[in-house]
Design an enzyme around this catalytic site. Structure first.
Site, short mmCIF file in Angstrom:
data_model
loop_
_atom_site.label_atom_id
_atom_site.label_comp_id
_atom_site.label_asym_id
_atom_site.label_seq_id
_atom_site.Cartn_x
_atom_site.Cartn_y
_atom_site.Cartn_z
N ARG A 115 6.40 8.91 -23.35
CA ARG A 115 6.75 9.94 -22.36
C ARG A 115 5.51 10.46 -21.65
NH1 ARG A 115 8.41 15.67 -23.63
NH2 ARG A 115 9.41 16.47 -21.77
N HIS B 286 4.87 10.73 -17.61
CA HIS B 286 4.53 11.99 -16.95
C HIS B 286 3.17 11.92 -16.27
CE1 HIS B 286 7.57 15.00 -18.79
NE2 HIS B 286 8.08 13.78 -18.77
N HIS C 202 14.55 6.33 -23.71
CA HIS C 202 15.24 7.38 -24.46
C HIS C 202 15.94 6.83 -25.70
CE1 HIS C 202 15.48 10.32 -20.79
NE2 HIS C 202 14.26 10.15 -21.25
N ASN D 19 5.82 19.38 -19.56
CA ASN D 19 4.91 18.72 -20.48
C ASN D 19 4.71 19.49 -21.78
OD1 ASN D 19 4.48 16.70 -18.56
ND2 ASN D 19 2.82 17.85 -17.59
#
Length: 327
Positions: free
Chosen positions: A65, A69, A191, A94
């Site tokens: 992740r 980001h 995910h 975040n």
């Protein structure tokens, strides 16, 4: 006949993996960038990730992740790693990222092995790939040669794709970064690892769109499970697996969750409820076994594309001495 079928799958796997390797050629980056200047870079990063994931499996989805980001905010330049009162790391989206210490550990070792050579941005790109491999996914060749950014501002993270955005908004945000709808569906497959805080989706369980009722797209048999995990008005920080079908393993069961109305985040459920994205979800479901390979290959391809968003190279940026601060 079964032996032939098994051998056929193995051959297909080898062919697909070789194809992915040839596709892993980014613009501004290249496979083997450090082959002379720091030949042990991949081994060092891999060992750091392996050690961390074995000690704490939640590190794997955290690093994956983190890379996403980073790339979606001013490109894949490692700016997510910089400390500071108003750095990207402090932005609300975040807040629950984890795994920063793994990147720092790899960087410390690399500064001993080949000081001033490997960027933090490249370490993060490799660590994201290795996080997938450590949790059962298929590897891919990572093009390298990124340089580190010098700017990291929380305000720049405001445009990250959101967990409750309409599907068309998500498609547009991906398109703005040079990624297509297939990339959206493939990368959402990450995910299959990790969890989501109740506070991100509990509105779907009790008062969806101010209807005082649950989101009708949630499978009625799954709804009580989510409500028990996330009681109305309960602890919004409690975390729930996004893929209850195979927690902690990188595979394509996430897409089965979407098909069965068991998507946890609204952005996940939307992939099944939109005709264009549902077609791709069905593709990644496909025939048992073969579909898993298809998803893995396409995920790696999309990761390579994402990893080349607004890459800094040449004289742009810098090679940080530590990942938490600019030089």
């Amino acid at each position: 006949m079964k032996i032939f079928s098994h051998n056929k799958k193995i051959i297909l796997f080898v062919v697909l993996l070789a194809t992915l390797t040839t596709l892993a050629l980014g613009q501004g980056t290249r496979v083997g960038f450090y082959s002379t200047s720091c030949p042990r870079v991949e081994t060092i990063v891999q060992n750091a990730v392996q050690t961390a994931v074995r000690a704490n499996p939640t590190v794997a989805p955290g690093i994956l992740r983190m890379f996403f980001h980073d790339c979606f905010v001013n490109g894949c330049d490692g700016s997510i790693l910089i400390d500071g009162a108003s750095s990207e790391k402090t932005a609300p989206p975040n807040g629950n990222l984890r795994g920063f210490e793994v990147i720092d550990a790899a960087k410390t070792q690399l500064e001993t092995a080949c000081p001033g050579v490997v960027s933090c941005a490249d370490i993060l790109a490799l660590a994201a790939r290795d996080s997938v491999v450590q949790t059962g996914g298929v590897s891919w060749s990572v093009p390298l040669g990124r340089r580190d950014g010098r700017v990291s501002q929380a305000s720049d993270a405001a445009n990250l794709p959101g967990f409750n955005e309409p599907i068309n908004a998500l498609i547009r945000k991906f398109s703005d970064k040079g990624l297509n709808t297939q990339d959206l569906v493939a990368l959402s497959g990450s995910h299959t690892l990790g969890t989501a805080a109740c506070g991100l989706f509990s509105y779907r369980l009790y008062n969806y769109n101010n209807t005082n009722a649950p989101d009708p797209s949630i499978n009625p048999s799954f709804l009580p499970t989510l409500q028990n995990l996330c009681p109305n008005g309960g602890d919004g920080t409690r975390r729930v697996a996004m893929d209850s079908g195979s927690v902690g393993r990188f595979d394509n069961t996430y897409y089965a969750m979407l098909r069965d109305g068991r998507g946890v985040l609204e952005s996940d459920a939307a992939l099944w409820n939109n005709p264009a994205t549902q077609t791709l979800v069905r593709r990644f479901l496909g025939i048992r076994g073969l579909a898993g390979l298809t998803f893995n290959i396409e995920f790696g391809r999309s990761m390579v594309k994402m990893g080349n968003i607004e890459v800094k190279s040449g004289t742009q940026g810098e090679i940080r001495r530590v990942c938490t601060a600019t030089n």
